[in-house]
Design a protein around this motif. Structure first.
Motif, PDB file in Angstrom:
ATOM      1  N   ALA A 272      36.772  49.919  55.279  1.00 41.76           N
ATOM      2  CA  ALA A 272      37.401  49.001  54.951  1.00 41.76           C
ATOM      3  C   ALA A 272      38.206  48.453  55.835  1.00 41.76           C
ATOM      4  CB  ALA A 272      38.118  49.266  53.551  1.00 41.76           C
ATOM      5  N   THR A 273      38.864  47.173  55.768  1.00 37.51           N
ATOM      6  CA  THR A 273      39.973  46.526  56.649  1.00 37.51           C
ATOM      7  C   THR A 273      40.995  45.568  55.668  1.00 37.51           C
ATOM      8  OG1 THR A 273      38.947  44.736  57.231  1.00 37.51           O
ATOM      9  CG2 THR A 273      38.389  46.625  58.547  1.00 37.51           C
ATOM     10  N   PRO A 274      41.990  45.509  56.081  1.00 37.64           N
ATOM     11  CA  PRO A 274      42.905  44.634  55.294  1.00 37.64           C
ATOM     12  C   PRO A 274      42.307  43.257  54.896  1.00 37.64           C
ATOM     13  CG  PRO A 274      44.225  45.775  56.865  1.00 37.64           C
ATOM     14  CD  PRO A 274      43.011  46.086  57.305  1.00 37.64           C
ATOM     15  N   GLY A 275      41.630  42.739  56.091  1.00 33.44           N
ATOM     16  CA  GLY A 275      41.203  41.272  55.854  1.00 33.44           C
ATOM     17  C   GLY A 275      39.783  41.245  54.908  1.00 33.44           C
ATOM     18  N   LYS A 276      38.835  42.348  55.145  1.00 35.40           N
ATOM     19  CA  LYS A 276      37.658  42.527  54.061  1.00 35.40           C
ATOM     20  C   LYS A 276      38.285  42.829  52.670  1.00 35.40           C
ATOM     21  CE  LYS A 276      34.574  44.587  57.582  1.00 35.40           C
ATOM     22  NZ  LYS A 276      33.601  45.686  57.802  1.00 35.40           N
ATOM     23  N   SER A 277      39.173  43.609  52.480  1.00 39.59           N
ATOM     24  CA  SER A 277      39.640  43.740  51.116  1.00 39.59           C
ATOM     25  C   SER A 277      40.103  42.369  50.452  1.00 39.59           C
ATOM     26  CB  SER A 277      40.605  45.135  51.279  1.00 39.59           C
ATOM     27  OG  SER A 277      41.471  45.180  49.785  1.00 39.59           O
ATOM     28  N   LEU A 278      40.986  41.945  51.442  1.00 40.79           N
ATOM     29  CA  LEU A 278      41.622  40.654  50.709  1.00 40.79           C
ATOM     30  C   LEU A 278      40.434  39.703  50.532  1.00 40.79           C
ATOM     31  CD1 LEU A 278      44.121  38.862  50.279  1.00 40.79           C
ATOM     32  CD2 LEU A 278      44.087  38.263  52.688  1.00 40.79           C
ATOM     33  N   ALA A 279      39.413  39.476  51.391  1.00 37.75           N
ATOM     34  CA  ALA A 279      38.384  38.429  51.148  1.00 37.75           C
ATOM     35  C   ALA A 279      37.687  38.867  49.736  1.00 37.75           C
ATOM     36  CB  ALA A 279      37.477  38.459  52.259  1.00 37.75           C
ATOM     37  N   VAL A 280      37.078  39.925  49.652  1.00 36.79           N
ATOM     38  CA  VAL A 280      36.506  40.522  48.226  1.00 36.79           C
ATOM     39  C   VAL A 280      37.519  40.260  47.100  1.00 36.79           C
ATOM     40  CG1 VAL A 280      35.614  42.253  47.000  1.00 36.79           C
ATOM     41  CG2 VAL A 280      35.173  42.375  49.714  1.00 36.79           C
ATOM     42  N   SER A 281      38.696  40.280  47.168  1.00 37.35           N
ATOM     43  CA  SER A 281      39.325  40.299  45.963  1.00 37.35           C
ATOM     44  C   SER A 281      39.874  38.702  45.762  1.00 37.35           C
ATOM     45  CB  SER A 281      41.017  40.898  46.396  1.00 37.35           C
ATOM     46  OG  SER A 281      40.961  42.245  46.523  1.00 37.35           O
ATOM     47  N   LEU A 282      40.060  37.768  46.983  1.00 39.46           N
ATOM     48  CA  LEU A 282      40.374  36.512  46.743  1.00 39.46           C
ATOM     49  C   LEU A 282      39.069  35.670  46.319  1.00 39.46           C
ATOM     50  CD1 LEU A 282      42.919  35.509  49.501  1.00 39.46           C
ATOM     51  CD2 LEU A 282      43.315  36.268  47.156  1.00 39.46           C
ATOM     52  N   ALA A 283      37.839  36.331  46.600  1.00 38.77           N
ATOM     53  CA  ALA A 283      36.418  35.645  46.089  1.00 38.77           C
ATOM     54  C   ALA A 283      36.415  35.373  44.639  1.00 38.77           C
ATOM     55  CB  ALA A 283      35.401  36.525  46.509  1.00 38.77           C
ATOM     56  N   GLY A 284      36.642  36.134  43.686  1.00 41.14           N
ATOM     57  CA  GLY A 284      36.916  35.926  42.407  1.00 41.14           C
ATOM     58  C   GLY A 284      37.863  34.831  41.829  1.00 41.14           C
ATOM     59  N   PRO A 285      38.968  34.719  42.218  1.00 36.49           N
ATOM     60  CA  PRO A 285      39.945  33.342  41.698  1.00 36.49           C
ATOM     61  C   PRO A 285      39.403  32.254  42.585  1.00 36.49           C
ATOM     62  CG  PRO A 285      41.301  35.155  42.492  1.00 36.49           C
ATOM     63  CD  PRO A 285      39.894  35.603  42.750  1.00 36.49           C
ATOM     64  N   ALA A 286      38.840  32.304  43.535  1.00 31.28           N
ATOM     65  CA  ALA A 286      37.986  31.097  44.204  1.00 31.28           C
ATOM     66  C   ALA A 286      36.827  30.543  43.524  1.00 31.28           C
ATOM     67  CB  ALA A 286      37.797  31.590  45.767  1.00 31.28           C
ATOM     68  N   ALA A 287      36.120  31.499  43.045  1.00 31.56           N
ATOM     69  CA  ALA A 287      34.900  31.132  42.288  1.00 31.56           C
ATOM     70  C   ALA A 287      35.394  30.225  40.942  1.00 31.56           C
ATOM     71  CB  ALA A 287      34.141  32.329  41.897  1.00 31.56           C
ATOM     72  N   ASN A 288      36.579  30.895  40.403  1.00 35.75           N
ATOM     73  CA  ASN A 288      36.783  30.209  38.965  1.00 35.75           C
ATOM     74  C   ASN A 288      37.504  28.669  39.608  1.00 35.75           C
ATOM     75  OD1 ASN A 288      37.718  33.363  38.318  1.00 35.75           O
ATOM     76  ND2 ASN A 288      36.590  32.170  36.936  1.00 35.75           N
ATOM     77  N   LEU A 289      38.433  28.719  40.546  1.00 37.41           N
ATOM     78  CA  LEU A 289      38.876  27.363  40.943  1.00 37.41           C
ATOM     79  C   LEU A 289      37.959  26.313  41.387  1.00 37.41           C
ATOM     80  CD1 LEU A 289      42.044  28.739  42.876  1.00 37.41           C
ATOM     81  CD2 LEU A 289      41.975  27.543  40.381  1.00 37.41           C
ATOM     82  N   LEU A 290      36.834  27.022  41.940  1.00 41.38           N
ATOM     83  CA  LEU A 290      35.710  26.048  42.518  1.00 41.38           C
ATOM     84  C   LEU A 290      34.972  25.373  41.102  1.00 41.38           C
ATOM     85  CD1 LEU A 290      33.823  24.787  44.507  1.00 41.38           C
ATOM     86  CD2 LEU A 290      32.287  26.868  44.475  1.00 41.38           C
ATOM     87  N   ILE A 291      34.682  26.177  40.194  1.00 38.45           N
ATOM     88  CA  ILE A 291      33.986  25.798  39.012  1.00 38.45           C
ATOM     89  C   ILE A 291      34.922  24.888  38.353  1.00 38.45           C
ATOM     90  CG2 ILE A 291      33.254  26.419  36.752  1.00 38.45           C
ATOM     91  CD1 ILE A 291      32.475  29.391  37.659  1.00 38.45           C
ATOM     92  N   ALA A 292      36.162  25.248  38.095  1.00 35.41           N
ATOM     93  CA  ALA A 292      37.185  23.829  37.705  1.00 35.41           C
ATOM     94  C   ALA A 292      37.148  22.886  38.204  1.00 35.41           C
ATOM     95  CB  ALA A 292      38.489  24.692  37.449  1.00 35.41           C
ATOM     96  N   ALA A 293      37.210  22.823  39.654  1.00 34.57           N
ATOM     97  CA  ALA A 293      36.973  21.509  40.314  1.00 34.57           C
ATOM     98  C   ALA A 293      35.622  20.763  40.148  1.00 34.57           C
ATOM     99  CB  ALA A 293      37.266  21.881  42.157  1.00 34.57           C
ATOM    100  N   VAL A 294      34.477  21.494  40.332  1.00 36.65           N
ATOM    101  CA  VAL A 294      33.328  20.754  39.968  1.00 36.65           C
ATOM    102  C   VAL A 294      33.363  20.353  38.437  1.00 36.65           C
ATOM    103  CG1 VAL A 294      30.869  21.195  39.749  1.00 36.65           C
ATOM    104  CG2 VAL A 294      32.010  22.212  41.773  1.00 36.65           C
ATOM    105  N   GLY A 295      33.795  21.025  37.608  1.00 36.03           N
ATOM    106  CA  GLY A 295      33.661  20.577  36.039  1.00 36.03           C
ATOM    107  C   GLY A 295      34.599  19.381  36.012  1.00 36.03           C
ATOM    108  N   TRP A 296      35.695  19.212  36.551  1.00 45.07           N
ATOM    109  CA  TRP A 296      36.532  18.192  36.685  1.00 45.07           C
ATOM    110  C   TRP A 296      35.797  17.074  37.230  1.00 45.07           C
ATOM    111  CZ3 TRP A 296      38.931  15.123  40.246  1.00 45.07           C
ATOM    112  CH2 TRP A 296      39.881  14.242  39.833  1.00 45.07           C
ATOM    113  N   ALA A 297      35.389  17.110  38.247  1.00 49.66           N
ATOM    114  CA  ALA A 297      34.558  16.016  38.683  1.00 49.66           C
ATOM    115  C   ALA A 297      33.662  15.563  38.081  1.00 49.66           C
ATOM    116  CB  ALA A 297      33.987  16.435  40.253  1.00 49.66           C
TER     117      ALA A 297
END
Length: 253
Positions: A90-115
């Protein structure tokens, strides 16, 4: 799912029932012609929330797998969900990427849904459910970006301190304290709204906010205690009082 077992805890049905009880009457007022079927639409709210959380956790699991970290379980429960996986190198960068993937998925769904809503302009019950999907994913993504453990945004604090100090445990300690600060800020916001008689406040909001603050405070406190224990053990080992530490345990997002 995606090679990772998904476990639905019985506690999820509790929050599902609460959603039906709270939103069923609101749906009935908007669409009186539905009658008792309004509660079925409210149940669809609960299912949409479940699917949004599942998408969030799957994003964690798939990103972890991309780094060679096998996921052992996705659990959906009263508080949302979490993903367990085994971290390797594990590295700080990898840990951060895994963690932020969840919120990113939700925000992507919201953006596609809004469109899609803007393009197709759905009406009636379908339009309302589409709007709920966008709102739920936007709120889940945004809330999880708050910078404090146990929220995903807490990994931003952890990774920054980890990179600066070379110690993941110090990063966890900082993220735990940041999580406590987030709880205080959330509680203060609700109290101010209640004291000023804001129309945005309601008994339901106060109850939900209290439950969320309790959950976050508990998670932040666990991180602080775990990090302190590890740092104390490390100092003891550095002073010649013990052997080498064991392998890194399973991660969780």
């Amino acid at each position: 799912m995606a090679g990772t077992p998904v476990r639905l805890q019985y506690s999820w049905f509790l929050i599902g029932g609460v959603i039906v009880i709270l939103f069923g009457p609101q749906v009935a007022r908007i669409f009186p012609e539905l009658g008792v079927w309004a509660h079925l639409v409210a149940a669809a709210y609960a299912v949409l929330l479940l699917l949004s959380v599942l998408a969030h956790e799957l994003a964690h699991a798939l990103t972890a797998r991309a780094f060679g970290w096998p996921s052992t379980e996705i659990e959906l429960n009263l508080w949302g969900g979490h993903t367990q996986f085994l971290t390797r190198e594990a590295t700080p960068g990898k840990s951060l990427a895994v963690s932020l993937a969840g919120p990113a998925a939700n925000l992507l769904i919201a953006a596609v849904g809004w469109a899609l809503i803007e393009a197709l302009e759905p009406v009636g019950v379908l339009g309302m459910l589409a709007s709920v999907t966008v709102l739920v994913n936007f709120l889940v993504g945004l809330f999880n970006l708050l910078p404090g453990h146990p929220l995903d945004g807490g990994r931003l604090v952890e990774s920054a301190v980890w990179r600066a100090t070379g110690s993941q445990d110090r990063g966890m300690l900082a993220a735990g304290w940041a999580g406590r600060a987030v709880v205080v800020a959330l509680a203060a916001t609700v109290l101010v709204l209640a004291a000023t008689g804001s129309p945005r406040i309601s008994l339901v909001l106060v109850v939900v906010a209290t439950m969320v603050c309790f959950f976050l405070w508990q998670g932040a406190g666990d991180a602080v205690r775990t990090a302190r224990a590890r740092l104390t053990r490390q100092r003891h080992d550095d002073d010649g009082g013990g052997g080498a530490g064991g392998p890194q345990g399973p991660g969780e997002r």
